[in-house]
Design a protein around this motif. Structure first.
Motif, short mmCIF file in Angstrom:
data_model
loop_
_atom_site.label_atom_id
_atom_site.label_comp_id
_atom_site.label_asym_id
_atom_site.label_seq_id
_atom_site.Cartn_x
_atom_site.Cartn_y
_atom_site.Cartn_z
N MET A 36 -14.28 -7.54 5.35
CA MET A 36 -13.20 -7.44 4.36
C MET A 36 -13.71 -7.03 3.00
O MET A 36 -13.02 -6.41 2.21
CB MET A 36 -12.44 -8.77 4.28
N GLU A 37 -14.96 -7.41 2.72
CA GLU A 37 -15.52 -7.07 1.40
C GLU A 37 -16.18 -5.71 1.36
O GLU A 37 -16.18 -5.05 0.33
CB GLU A 37 -16.54 -8.14 1.00
N GLN A 38 -16.76 -5.31 2.49
CA GLN A 38 -17.64 -4.14 2.43
C GLN A 38 -17.13 -2.89 3.12
O GLN A 38 -17.68 -1.82 2.91
CB GLN A 38 -19.00 -4.53 3.04
N ALA A 39 -16.13 -2.99 3.94
CA ALA A 39 -15.67 -1.82 4.68
C ALA A 39 -15.14 -0.75 3.72
O ALA A 39 -14.56 -1.07 2.68
CB ALA A 39 -14.59 -2.21 5.68
N GLU A 40 -15.33 0.50 4.10
CA GLU A 40 -14.76 1.59 3.28
C GLU A 40 -13.24 1.49 3.29
O GLU A 40 -12.58 1.80 2.28
CB GLU A 40 -15.20 2.95 3.84
N HIS A 41 -12.66 1.08 4.41
CA HIS A 41 -11.22 0.84 4.52
C HIS A 41 -10.99 -0.66 4.70
O HIS A 41 -10.74 -1.14 5.80
CB HIS A 41 -10.63 1.59 5.72
N PRO A 42 -11.09 -1.41 3.61
CA PRO A 42 -11.04 -2.87 3.73
C PRO A 42 -9.63 -3.35 4.05
O PRO A 42 -8.67 -2.94 3.40
CB PRO A 42 -11.46 -3.34 2.33
N PRO A 43 -9.47 -4.22 5.04
CA PRO A 43 -8.15 -4.80 5.27
C PRO A 43 -7.81 -5.77 4.15
O PRO A 43 -8.70 -6.46 3.64
CB PRO A 43 -8.32 -5.55 6.60
N PHE A 44 -6.54 -5.83 3.78
CA PHE A 44 -6.11 -6.79 2.76
C PHE A 44 -6.21 -8.21 3.29
O PHE A 44 -6.50 -9.14 2.55
CB PHE A 44 -4.68 -6.48 2.32
N VAL B 83 -13.82 2.71 13.65
CA VAL B 83 -12.48 2.63 13.04
C VAL B 83 -12.11 1.16 12.82
O VAL B 83 -12.23 0.34 13.72
CB VAL B 83 -11.43 3.30 13.95
N ILE C 114 -8.81 -1.10 11.58
CA ILE C 114 -7.37 -1.00 11.31
C ILE C 114 -6.84 -2.37 10.97
O ILE C 114 -7.01 -3.33 11.73
CB ILE C 114 -6.61 -0.48 12.55
N TRP D 283 -4.74 4.83 8.24
CA TRP D 283 -5.22 4.15 7.02
C TRP D 283 -4.16 4.25 5.93
O TRP D 283 -3.87 3.28 5.23
CB TRP D 283 -6.55 4.76 6.60
N GLN E 140 -1.47 1.86 6.77
CA GLN E 140 -1.92 0.48 6.52
C GLN E 140 -1.76 0.11 5.04
O GLN E 140 -1.33 -1.00 4.71
CB GLN E 140 -3.38 0.35 6.96
N THR F 8 0.82 -2.73 3.30
CA THR F 8 0.38 -3.74 2.34
C THR F 8 1.23 -3.65 1.07
O THR F 8 1.59 -4.68 0.48
CB THR F 8 -1.12 -3.56 2.06
N TRP G 39 -7.24 -5.16 -4.85
CA TRP G 39 -7.42 -4.45 -3.58
C TRP G 39 -7.20 -2.95 -3.77
O TRP G 39 -7.99 -2.12 -3.32
CB TRP G 39 -6.46 -5.04 -2.53
N ARG H 245 -13.65 3.09 -3.97
CA ARG H 245 -14.46 3.42 -2.78
C ARG H 245 -14.08 4.73 -2.13
O ARG H 245 -14.72 5.14 -1.16
CB ARG H 245 -14.26 2.31 -1.75
#
Lengths: 236, 236
Positions: free
Chosen positions: A46-54, A64, A66, B92, B95, B99, B145, B152
């Motif tokens: 959650m902190e580091q992904a390029e596409h971080p989930p909320f 991937v 999601i 993405w 997503q 949010t 967020w 990023r």
């Protein structure tokens, strides 16, 4: 390669909608946060992904990631024949899922009307008022909408979309399960007015893979930390 | 053939996210419920369509009817080059929109924490508690967020996804507009900590078609019947 599902390990919550699809599909998956060091791995992504989930749940499929339950089901439905192939049918299925998401959010807010950062005990009075509106007005309105969709389905009233199972049938099953746990009295009345919804719920529970899953230890029991909570003072 | 947009005629509400996409795309559309007999037409479709929307907004494109804001934008984004073409990028983008939808629902609930069927005046106490949590905890969390996603983005921090405008940039613009109307004090502070979000909001407002739209009579002013309401007692 197995899917990786990331979700809070102690509750069904929104993760359960994803689990049901993976189970019905017979897909290989790891429920990461329920394993050793799983919570740390979840927080790291959650902190580091390029596409971080909320927020959880999120699904990792190779490279991937999601997030958002409805988006995860959009992805999995197409891959596992649990959604129509035609674009209009796919969009209609997603529209139903988004409406189910709205209902889930409202169910959550019955016990947290003032805010997710406060305990239930600090908002019991507000919860009682909100739950009354939810039981008397919102549950019947949503169930009538699902009942109407089943009644109007040109392929028959056994499924919400088309002639076979899609991910929204599984999600509606789970919503009926959850609401019946949280509001048993209100739901008994409401399902009496929505016989097709009740029949679909029963049919999904009897599907072999779902039945096996529900009996397994992979199915976390409902509890009062999840979205659907049984507080008798909120039912009636 | 022109798109038909169906939404409550007196408010921006969730319909505004669709209007912004249609305006930026330069698409022909009719805002049906704002015209003669438009409300009756809207109610008729909600009752009689084979795919009935649970609630406005919904879009009619020939024979296709699509409800749920995020699903409408998924549809329009692909048609008007306001979303990435690759599936992972498209998911993405969706997503992020989902949010944003969650944030919009929470913004609405600041003035209706107990239920949509009661007047604000009947839930002012609860609203004050919920708004405090929303201002202090939720707005900063969501803006952080979005700020992180902009920071990023490998294609640069001018857009949420990729190197050019997508529908979520338009939606984030609208959320910042709405929150700034409803919570001017809280948002001034929050935007100070989210400079990329503030810059994106400004850049969208200056796009020629958006600027023209915002000055036109097609843009309904914010008011206290919509999602974003200015109740000074809820800001701070």
């Amino acid at each position: 390669m197995a899917y990786e599902l990331y979700y809070w390990p102690m509750i069904q919550g929104r993760g359960e909608f994803v689990r049901l699809v993976l189970e019905e599909a017979g897909a290989h998956y790891v429920d990461v946060a329920r394993g050793p060091d799983g919570m740390a791995a979840m927080m790291r992504l959650m902190e580091q992904a390029e596409h971080p989930p909320f927020a959880p749940p999120f699904l990792k499929d190779g490279d991937v990631i999601i997030g958002q339950t409805a988006a995860i089901l959009l992805y999995l439905g197409a891959r596992h024949h649990l959604a129509p192939r035609d674009p209009a049918g796919g969009l209609w299925t997603q529209q139903i899922q988004l409406t189910l998401s709205d209902l889930v959010a409202e169910a959550h807010d019955t016990h947290h009307p003032v805010g997710v950062n406060l305990y239930y005990e600090d908002q019991k009075g507000e919860a009682r008022r909100r739950a009354e509106d939810f039981r008397k007005s919102r549950i019947p309105k949503f169930l009538a909408w699902f009942e109407g969709i089943l009644a109007r389905n040109p392929a028959g009233d056994g499924h919400l979309v088309g002639p076979s199972l899609t991910y929204v049938d599984l999600s509606l099953f789970q919503v009926v399960e959850g609401l019946s746990y949280a509001f048993p009295k209100a739901m008994e009345r409401a399902l009496g007015d929505a016989p097709r919804v009740a029949a679909l719920h029963k049919a999904v529970a009897e599907r072999p893979r779902i039945r096996a899953y529900l009996k397994s230890s992979r199915r976390i029991p409902f509890n009062e930390d999840g979205i659907f909570r049984r507080y008798p003072e909120l039912d009636g």
